[in-house]
Design a protein around this motif. Structure first.
Motif, PDB file in Angstrom:
ATOM      1  N   GLN A 117       0.848  -0.871   0.012  1.00 33.58           N
ATOM      2  CA  GLN A 117      -0.096   0.272  -0.183  1.00 33.58           C
ATOM      3  C   GLN A 117       0.807   0.908   0.143  1.00 33.58           C
ATOM      4  N   VAL A 118       2.146   1.329   1.160  1.00 34.58           N
ATOM      5  CA  VAL A 118       2.775   2.628   1.504  1.00 34.58           C
ATOM      6  C   VAL A 118       3.576   2.140  -0.865  1.00 34.58           C
ATOM      7  N   GLY A 119       3.852   1.539  -0.826  1.00 29.50           N
ATOM      8  CA  GLY A 119       4.666   1.174  -2.593  1.00 29.50           C
ATOM      9  C   GLY A 119       3.266   2.464  -3.484  1.00 29.50           C
ATOM     10  N   ILE A 120       2.718   1.497  -3.458  1.00 32.86           N
ATOM     11  CA  ILE A 120       1.331   2.762  -4.663  1.00 32.86           C
ATOM     12  C   ILE A 120       1.592   4.084  -3.802  1.00 32.86           C
ATOM     13  N   GLY A 294      -0.664   2.968 -12.819  1.00 35.16           N
ATOM     14  CA  GLY A 294      -0.004   2.885 -12.536  1.00 35.16           C
ATOM     15  C   GLY A 294       0.013   2.181 -10.981  1.00 35.16           C
ATOM     16  N   ALA A 295      -0.245   3.166 -10.446  1.00 38.48           N
ATOM     17  CA  ALA A 295      -0.033   3.583  -9.147  1.00 38.48           C
ATOM     18  C   ALA A 295      -1.642   2.823  -8.503  1.00 38.48           C
ATOM     19  N   VAL A 296      -2.423   3.507  -9.123  1.00 31.90           N
ATOM     20  CA  VAL A 296      -4.359   3.430  -9.142  1.00 31.90           C
ATOM     21  C   VAL A 296      -4.294   2.271  -9.648  1.00 31.90           C
ATOM     22  N   PHE A 297      -4.148   0.802 -10.376  1.00 30.80           N
ATOM     23  CA  PHE A 297      -4.106  -0.436 -10.478  1.00 30.80           C
ATOM     24  C   PHE A 297      -3.311  -1.238  -9.996  1.00 30.80           C
ATOM     25  N   GLY A 298      -2.134  -0.707  -8.733  1.00 33.89           N
ATOM     26  CA  GLY A 298      -1.468  -1.984  -7.978  1.00 33.89           C
ATOM     27  C   GLY A 298      -0.271  -1.781  -8.062  1.00 33.89           C
ATOM     28  N   SER A 299       0.439  -0.815  -9.080  1.00 31.01           N
ATOM     29  CA  SER A 299       1.888  -1.276  -9.812  1.00 31.01           C
ATOM     30  C   SER A 299       2.806  -0.159  -8.606  1.00 31.01           C
ATOM     31  N   PRO A 300       3.342  -0.117  -7.295  1.00 29.86           N
ATOM     32  CA  PRO A 300       3.764   0.934  -7.073  1.00 29.86           C
ATOM     33  C   PRO A 300       5.574   1.530  -8.558  1.00 29.86           C
ATOM     34  N   PHE A 301       5.813   0.909  -9.402  1.00 34.00           N
ATOM     35  CA  PHE A 301       6.595   0.930  -9.562  1.00 34.00           C
ATOM     36  C   PHE A 301       6.876   1.899 -11.384  1.00 34.00           C
ATOM     37  N   PRO A 302       7.747   3.410 -11.162  1.00 27.56           N
ATOM     38  CA  PRO A 302       7.625   4.424 -11.769  1.00 27.56           C
ATOM     39  C   PRO A 302       7.871   3.724 -13.252  1.00 27.56           C
ATOM     40  N   THR A 303       7.208   3.944 -14.572  1.00 26.67           N
ATOM     41  CA  THR A 303       7.687   4.532 -15.791  1.00 26.67           C
ATOM     42  C   THR A 303       8.127   5.277 -16.365  1.00 26.67           C
ATOM     43  N   THR A 304       9.362   5.500 -17.489  1.00 27.56           N
ATOM     44  CA  THR A 304       9.737   6.656 -18.111  1.00 27.56           C
ATOM     45  C   THR A 304      10.284   5.922 -19.433  1.00 27.56           C
TER      46      THR A 304
END
Length: 527
Positions: A117-120, A294-304
């Protein structure tokens, strides 16, 4: 040449080879983050494969849709074929989120769900910071010499994208060498392979066959299922609330997202050096919004926007290769095929593709900057070597603890630091260089290139900016803090003063470096 008959084709036969390279890059990232979340942070499989991986796939899909549109617009504007920007999860930032945000929450609470949760929450807030890079990105791009921007990318490419996968190849040479020689033949040497098979695809096939032959690959359907992407608003809000209740996490979050939008800026510059022009502000907004989605849908990891555009440009790719990734990665995520591929494809078979991406970025940089500016490129790479050393020294201490060595000091312990220095390991210097390495590399690359060109005012500006950033701990510091005058920040101030003042007391002709060979900067292809 612009004319009414020009039509940009999204798909070209070269996209097939480029697809396998980019697909492999994204696949390795997803395999690594899934493995760490599941086996290191003890997250349940339904969170890893049911939320994180589908969320990451949605973020990748959203960004790719934008970058396809940007490629079509650029092709129409310039009347020629262009290569779309590669896109995916930011590899360096992924590791920072894993071990700088998610890991500390899990280790302090032993609650993997809260850690997710903190990750997203961190991903969503970080996406806002990354998108704000669009405000200063275009200006920063104008004042920063290309050697500084590309040089710091070359440092990342050398140690993390090239050296680490190469070590994986040598750890498992039966598999790794079989794939590596195909990559060298087909992608580096650009020789034709039988039946025009894409080198990336053939390398994966051969590596997997060898792995089966020696018993290091298996077919398993564990984890295969249907995992539709779902928004997790409640979990996101809980994660953001925890962030604001523990604001020290922002000391990790903000600097790394500053890095992320500068990475995007550097990658846009890399594409421009290869001949394709994209608006840096739009790209930074896209990366920030993609991370938030991505965070809204559950992924904590930044895209670039990915490092490596020159490699795909060299292959002759259009936009089809990222469209293919935008289709295959989500399908694999939603059907739970990542766990299947994780068992099937050995990392050593895919690693040579990353080595090729690193080689392409560095060689393209060498061709896209003035010869004299290679000194600046080299200088910009050096902080990343220090960053690599710090990561590996930390891993060594952790490994010693894992095998039961008692009484281990922590890195930074005064006695250990003194002992390392006696052995020729300059811990304190490497630590300072490693903290904010991407910014440090960019700054010093810009200073060196500006000095070579006799643009002392620009060099002084970067030195002064470095003094401010180091005073706040953005670079050369473990975390953000109230400003303080350290030895490093004082050194930057002295350097800035010299660069501003010294030229005022000398005639202009005395400031001309007669040893520099005057040459034209490389030009991009005609538009």
């Amino acid at each position: 040449m612009r004319d009414g008959s020009y039509t940009y084709k999204l798909f070209h036969r070269s996209d097939f080879s480029a697809f396998w390279a980019l697909f492999t890059d994204n696949l390795i990232n997803l395999m690594v983050l899934a493995g760490i979340c599941q086996f290191v942070f003890q997250m349940p499989a339904d969170i890893v494969y049911g939320r994180i991986v589908p969320g990451a796939a949605i973020a990748i899909l959203a960004g790719i849709a934008v970058y396809v549109g940007l490629a079509k617009r650029a092709a129409a504007q310039h009347g020629r074929d262009v290569t779309a920007m590669p896109y995916g999860i930011s590899t360096p930032v992924m590791f920072v989120y894993l071990f700088g945000v998610i890991g500390p929450i899990y280790w302090s609470t032993n609650d993997p769900v809260l850690a997710w949760q903190v990750g997203i929450g961190a991903g969503f807030m970080g996406g806002i910071v990354a998108a704000m890079g669009a405000i200063i990105g275009p200006w920063l791009k104008r004042v920063t010499p290309r050697a500084g921007m590309l040089g710091t990318l070359c440092g990342i490419a050398l140690v993390f994208i090239g050296t680490v996968p190469l070590a994986t190849v040598f750890e498992n040479p039966f598999i790794g060498f079989a794939s590596m020689i195909i990559i060298l033949w087909g992608l580096v040497g650009r020789f034709r392979l039988p039946f025009n098979i894409p080198a990336g695809l053939l390398a994966l096939i051969v590596g997997t066959i060898v792995a089966f032959a020696i018993g290091e690959a298996k077919i398993s359907t564990d984890g295969v299922g249907f995992y539709p992407p779902m928004p997790y608003i409640g979990d996101l809000i809980a994660g953001i609330q925890h962030l604001f209740a523990n604001p020290e996490l922002f000391l990790v979050l903000v600097p790394v997202q500053i890095y992320n939008f500068i990475e995007t800026m550097n990658n846009v510059e890399s594409a421009e050096a290869a001949g394709d022009h994209y608006p840096v502000a739009t790209c930074q907004i896209t990366d920030g919004v993609g991370t938030m989605v991505g965070a809204v849908f559950g992924s904590p990891f930044p895209t670039t926007a990915y490092i490596g555009h020159p490699a795909y440009k060299r292959m002759g790719a259009h936009a089809g290769y990222i469209i293919g990734v935008g289709v295959v990665i989500p399908l694999a995520a939603f059907l739970g095929l990542l766990a299947f591929l994780n068992n099937l494809i050995p990392v050593a078979a895919a690693a040579p593709v990353l080595v090729f991406v690193a080689l392409s970025l560095i060689t393209n940089t060498a061709h896209s900057v003035k010869t004299d500016h290679m000194a600046a490129v080299t200088f910009a790479m050096m902080p990343h070597v220090s960053s690599f050393l710090m990561v590996k020294w930390g891993s060594l201490i952790g490994a010693l603890g894992a095998v039961g060595v008692a009484g281990l000091p922590k890195l930074g312990d005064e006695a250990l630091t003194a002992a390392l220095l006696q052995q020729g390991a300059h811990f304190e210097g490497h630590l300072a260089l490693s903290q904010g390495a991407i910014l440090t590399g960019l700054i010093w690359g810009a200073i060196v290139a500006s000095v070579i060109d006799g643009n002392f005012k620009n060099a002084g500006g970067f030195a002064f900016a470095a003094a401010i950033m180091s005073a706040f701990g953005i670079i050369h510091g473990a975390s953000l803090h109230w400003p303080e005058l350290s030895g490093v920040s004082a050194g930057y101030l002295i350097s800035a003063a010299f660069l501003y003042i010294y030229p005022l007391f000398h005639k202009e002709d005395e400031l001309v470096n007669e040893n520099v060979v005057v040459e034209e900067a490389p030009t991009t292809p005609a538009e």
